[in-house]
Design a protein around this motif. Structure first.
Motif, mmCIF file in Angstrom:
data_model
loop_
_atom_site.group_PDB
_atom_site.id
_atom_site.type_symbol
_atom_site.label_atom_id
_atom_site.label_comp_id
_atom_site.label_asym_id
_atom_site.label_seq_id
_atom_site.Cartn_x
_atom_site.Cartn_y
_atom_site.Cartn_z
ATOM 1 N N LEU A 138 0.821 -1.212 0.000
ATOM 2 C CA LEU A 138 0.000 0.000 0.000
ATOM 3 C C LEU A 138 0.851 1.256 0.000
ATOM 4 N N GLN A 139 1.955 1.258 0.732
ATOM 5 C CA GLN A 139 2.813 2.445 0.743
ATOM 6 C C GLN A 139 3.369 2.719 -0.648
ATOM 7 N N GLY A 140 3.630 1.672 -1.390
ATOM 8 C CA GLY A 140 4.080 1.841 -2.768
ATOM 9 C C GLY A 140 3.011 2.496 -3.625
ATOM 10 N N ILE A 141 1.749 2.126 -3.375
ATOM 11 C CA ILE A 141 0.621 2.756 -4.086
ATOM 12 C C ILE A 141 0.579 4.245 -3.771
ATOM 13 N N LEU A 142 0.656 4.588 -2.495
ATOM 14 C CA LEU A 142 0.576 5.995 -2.078
ATOM 15 C C LEU A 142 1.765 6.790 -2.603
ATOM 16 N N ASP A 143 2.943 6.188 -2.621
ATOM 17 C CA ASP A 143 4.122 6.880 -3.148
ATOM 18 C C ASP A 143 3.980 7.116 -4.653
ATOM 19 N N THR A 297 -10.695 4.435 4.360
ATOM 20 C CA THR A 297 -11.306 3.109 4.473
ATOM 21 C C THR A 297 -11.047 2.280 3.221
ATOM 22 N N MET A 298 -11.166 2.917 2.052
ATOM 23 C CA MET A 298 -10.935 2.219 0.792
ATOM 24 C C MET A 298 -9.509 1.680 0.696
ATOM 25 N N LEU A 299 -8.569 2.409 1.242
ATOM 26 C CA LEU A 299 -7.172 1.976 1.162
ATOM 27 C C LEU A 299 -6.973 0.635 1.861
ATOM 28 N N SER A 300 -7.797 0.363 2.865
ATOM 29 C CA SER A 300 -7.745 -0.940 3.537
ATOM 30 C C SER A 300 -8.557 -1.993 2.799
ATOM 31 N N ASP A 301 -9.694 -1.558 2.242
ATOM 32 C CA ASP A 301 -10.635 -2.512 1.657
ATOM 33 C C ASP A 301 -10.257 -2.973 0.243
ATOM 34 N N VAL A 302 -9.593 -2.099 -0.529
ATOM 35 C CA VAL A 302 -9.237 -2.418 -1.915
ATOM 36 C C VAL A 302 -7.843 -3.039 -1.939
ATOM 37 N N SER A 303 -7.688 -4.104 -2.700
ATOM 38 C CA SER A 303 -6.401 -4.801 -2.751
ATOM 39 C C SER A 303 -5.341 -3.969 -3.467
ATOM 40 N N VAL A 304 -4.093 -4.239 -3.150
ATOM 41 C CA VAL A 304 -2.981 -3.560 -3.825
ATOM 42 C C VAL A 304 -3.038 -3.828 -5.325
ATOM 43 N N ASP A 306 -5.661 -4.280 -7.199
ATOM 44 C CA ASP A 306 -6.688 -3.438 -7.818
ATOM 45 C C ASP A 306 -6.250 -1.979 -7.870
ATOM 46 N N TRP A 307 -5.578 -1.511 -6.829
ATOM 47 C CA TRP A 307 -5.060 -0.134 -6.877
ATOM 48 C C TRP A 307 -4.041 0.020 -7.999
ATOM 49 N N LYS A 308 -3.248 -1.004 -8.255
ATOM 50 C CA LYS A 308 -2.273 -0.944 -9.352
ATOM 51 C C LYS A 308 -2.991 -0.794 -10.697
ATOM 52 N N THR A 309 -4.077 -1.546 -10.856
ATOM 53 C CA THR A 309 -4.870 -1.417 -12.081
ATOM 54 C C THR A 309 -5.422 0.002 -12.221
ATOM 55 N N TYR A 310 -5.909 0.537 -11.126
ATOM 56 C CA TYR A 310 -6.453 1.905 -11.119
ATOM 57 C C TYR A 310 -5.378 2.925 -11.496
ATOM 58 N N LEU A 311 -4.180 2.777 -10.968
ATOM 59 C CA LEU A 311 -3.101 3.722 -11.281
ATOM 60 C C LEU A 311 -2.660 3.582 -12.735
ATOM 61 N N GLN A 312 -2.604 2.358 -13.231
ATOM 62 C CA GLN A 312 -2.250 2.181 -14.645
ATOM 63 C C GLN A 312 -3.298 2.828 -15.545
ATOM 64 N N TRP A 313 -4.567 2.736 -15.132
ATOM 65 C CA TRP A 313 -5.620 3.392 -15.901
ATOM 66 C C TRP A 313 -5.404 4.905 -15.920
ATOM 67 N N ASN A 314 -5.007 5.479 -14.812
ATOM 68 C CA ASN A 314 -4.761 6.915 -14.772
ATOM 69 C C ASN A 314 -3.621 7.316 -15.700
ATOM 70 N N VAL A 315 -2.610 6.487 -15.801
ATOM 71 C CA VAL A 315 -1.538 6.747 -16.772
ATOM 72 C C VAL A 315 -2.101 6.715 -18.182
ATOM 73 N N LEU A 316 -2.868 5.671 -18.478
ATOM 74 C CA LEU A 316 -3.419 5.489 -19.818
ATOM 75 C C LEU A 316 -4.351 6.623 -20.230
ATOM 76 N N LYS A 317 -5.303 6.952 -19.386
ATOM 77 C CA LYS A 317 -6.311 7.947 -19.782
ATOM 78 C C LYS A 317 -5.695 9.329 -19.956
ATOM 79 N N ASN A 318 -4.700 9.664 -19.133
ATOM 80 C CA ASN A 318 -4.070 10.978 -19.260
ATOM 81 C C ASN A 318 -3.142 11.056 -20.463
ATOM 82 N N ALA A 319 -2.581 9.907 -20.867
ATOM 83 C CA ALA A 319 -1.655 9.894 -21.996
ATOM 84 C C ALA A 319 -2.345 9.725 -23.340
ATOM 85 N N ALA A 320 -3.528 9.100 -23.346
ATOM 86 C CA ALA A 320 -4.176 8.698 -24.596
ATOM 87 C C ALA A 320 -4.260 9.794 -25.658
#
Length: 679
Positions: A138-143, A297-304, A306-320
């Motif tokens: 999770l700390q890697g996600i936040l970083d 709360t979400m940071l505990s409930d959502v798996s690392v 799934d957060w990785k998928t979410y962050l990759q999506w943010n890279v994709l949508k902003n770059a597209a």
């Protein structure tokens, strides 16, 4: 419009000083042309079509647009001027390295090199996707969220920025805000009406398409879309609504960093803000504490994973939009599903606009040098002075406001700071590396530079010379914390102003625009800021109650307007802009009546001075819009649609009834006692 709304809506008010520019748009032979009107319609029944009916019939929405009206005509005209500037800069390879012209030319050249961009495919973001894929906890996600924000990649999960402390406007503060979603409004996640479902389906397809373009198998891409939807829906559920966000007190939540840290066990804000390069600050502003509690709360409930998928999506949508053609086409297809736009905007236009949006004060220097003359600024200064006098007259004559509150209102009016054309001191973009061959890296470099420039404001005096818009912008705004009204050079053209037009035209156009921006200082939100720009009550309780009764009536008026089948104008969401129109048009009319023409009855082209004044106002708001765009804007735009801006203020003005002989029985008629009289 107000500066804190600039990112969520594109302006609806502006001005034009056609005769003061070598590039001035050609003024028409007739400033009020009956050929554009539908004279078979009674003005008291349908003033919008009476004033502009034939123009509306003859000007459908072009395929590359989502709406078309006077503003779009001016923007289209203006972007051609920008195109000429960027193409000239790109072609002048003799321009010295590091010069304004060379940097603008290099940026545009790289942006237009679609051959190289297509060869690169998605390689510019491979390292980003790979880096996120290697995150283990999770700390890697936040970083990574912090890294993406500071590196110009995107702003996932929550928003972060630097802005004035609204109760101490001489100080900048780090500010945290709700965010993390992609769709234009949280309602698209929370409602299941047919329009929302259609856009939701298009969104799932868009997510899947972008992942597939990076080599992800189709079935896995669909699963990723489901994951992203679940995360973004949860973030949307935690967000305040747009209407709630209009309350400046509700969004003013100041914490010591140590205290805020105690509210989120999964985020160490002391460390996070340090990584965001915040230094020497002990306080943070949070626009929605509730959102961050839910995020925690979400940071505990959502798996690392799934957060990785979410962050990759943010890279994709902003770059597209800045990758190869398949990504650009997928991005447009999603835009098309939301707005109904039929064909993609030409690349030269998109890249001209991107140049303005990325290095606007470099391009702005070229624009101002060629197209903005000192005489325009002098004339604007005169008009602003006239409108300020008219507003003062109106405040002094208000029957519903006490002398005590009037004194404070006049003090605020007199403290307004006007800005015209362009900033006194240009941004130099020192340290921003731009080359002719690295388009995507130019975008990233600009993002890093912008973040560094923003964060550098902390600990410094508030810069009151900044412009919130670039010089070529066709727009205007009011900033409550600066107590300033701002008119970029790009909007100073017809139909808002023409030097050879009669006063009725200019006061019904530019005069109403100036008055509109002034009125934002006294709308339901702006009126809560004092003459210094601080969020501070300056009203007596009784006067505030009377004001709120009047705004409630105005909201009910606009709530009754139907936009599309069952969709109505949201009177509360559009309240600030509706007050701006009502106050602005009244102030402009008062100023007009002080002129020689305003005191005469001499007709021009068959219309009296007062008729020309209101017809000038009406032709600013004429236009057509695609139904998909209309439906979206009802949710997201704080401005009412053009037809209702045309009539919303005039039906509350006695002068309009007299000018067009509107009588009981006419569809737009309001009894004198029901007419809303604010400013």
């Amino acid at each position: 419009m107000t500066i804190n709304r600039l990112k969520s809506s594109f302006a609806a008010l502006g001005i034009v000083a056609a005769g003061y520019s070598s590039f001035a748009q050609q003024a028409p032979e007739k400033f009020i042309d009956p050929a554009n009107m539908d004279l078979t319609v009674k003005p008291g029944d349908d003033f919008y079509n009476y004033a502009s009916g034939n123009w509306i019939k003859k000007n459908p929405v072009p395929a590359k647009e989502t709406r078309w009206g006077s503003f779009n005509e001016l923007r289209d005209f203006n972007i051609i001027a920008v195109k000429g500037l960027v193409e000239e800069a790109a072609g002048d390879q003799s321009a010295p390295a590091g010069s304004v012209k060379r940097r603008v030319g290099d940026f545009y050249t790289a942006a237009m090199d679609s051959t190289t961009i297509d060869k690169l495919g998605f390689s510019p973001i491979k390292a980003d996707l790979s880096r996120i894929g290697k995150i283990k906890n999770l700390q890697g996600i936040l970083d990574e969220v912090v890294f993406m924000r500071t590196s110009g990649i995107g702003s996932p999960m929550y928003g972060f920025g630097v802005a004035q402390d609204r109760k101490n406007v001489n100080k900048y503060l780090p500010q945290l805000s709700q965010g993390g979603t992609t769709l234009p409004d949280r309602d698209y996640y929370l409602k299941d009406d047919s329009r929302s479902l259609k856009i939701r389906d298009a969104y799932f397809h868009y997510i899947s398409t972008l992942f597939t373009l990076t080599g992800t198998k189709a079935e896995e891409a669909k699963q990723k879309a489901e994951t992203i939807w679940k995360i973004e829906k949860a973030l949307a559920e935690a967000q305040l609504s747009r209407l709630e966000m209009r309350d400046p007190y509700k969004t003013y939540n100041k914490f010591t960093i140590a205290d805020f840290n105690e509210t989120t066990s999964n985020i160490n804000w002391v460390n996070t803000l340090e990584k965001l390069q915040v230094k020497g600050q002990d306080t943070v502003m949070v626009n929605s504490p509730k959102f961050f509690l839910s995020l925690n709360t979400m940071l505990s409930d959502v798996s690392v994973a799934d957060w990785k998928t979410y962050l990759q999506w943010n890279v994709l949508k902003n770059a597209a939009p800045n990758l190869s053609t398949p990504f650009v086409n997928a991005n447009f297809a999603f835009t098309q599903a939301q707005t109904g736009q039929r064909i993609q905007t030409p690349r030269w236009q998109r890249m001209s606009q991107l140049t303005d949006g990325t290095i606007g004060e470099l391009l702005g220097q070229l624009y101002v040098a060629k197209y903005f003359k000192p005489e325009a600024k002098a004339r604007m200064t005169e008009l602003i002075s006239n409108l300020r006098k008219a507003f003062e007259i109106r405040i002094k004559n208000l029957e519903w406001m006490s002398a005590v509150t009037k004194e404070k209102a006049l003090a605020k009016l007199n403290a307004f700071v006007p800005k015209i054309g362009y900033p006194e001191k240009w941004k130099t973009y020192e340290g921003l590396n731009i080359t002719r061959s690295t388009y995507f890296q130019n975008i990233r470099n600009a993002g890093i530079w912008g973040y560094t420039e923003m964060i550098s404001q902390l600990g410094k005096p508030v810069d009151r010379n900044r412009f919130g818009m670039t010089p070529p912008t066709v727009n205007a705004y009011y900033s409550p914390t600066m107590n300033e009204i701002v008119f970029p050079a790009g909007i100073l053209q017809f139909p808002f102003f023409a030097p050879d037009a009669d006063d009725a035209i200019n006061y019904g156009g530019i005069g109403a625009v100036i008055g509109h921006e002034m009125s934002h200082g006294f709308d339901d939100s702006g009126s809560q800021y004092d003459q210094e720009g601080n969020l501070k009550n300056w009203w007596t309780a009784e006067d505030r109650t009377k004001f709120e009764e009047k705004t409630k009536a105005l909201g009910e008026q606009f709530d009754a307007y139907t936009v599309l089948d069952t969709l109505h104008v949201n009177g509360k969401l559009t309240m600030g802009e509706n007050i701006g129109d009502l106050g602005g048009l009244n102030a402009a009319y008062t100023a007009f009546k002080l002129t020689k023409q305003g005191q005469s009855n001499e007709k021009i082209d068959g219309f009296s001075p007062d008729q020309r004044f209101f017809l000038s106002w009406a032709q600013v708001w004429r236009g057509n819009i695609l139904p998909e765009s209309a439906a979206q804007l009802i949710k997201t735009d704080p401005h009412s649609p053009g037809p209702y801006r045309t009539i919303g203020a005039p039906v509350n003005m006695d002068a309009w009834y007299e000018a067009f002989e509107v009588k009981p029985g006419d569809k737009l008629y309001k009894k004198p006692e029901d007419r809303i009289r604010l400013w």
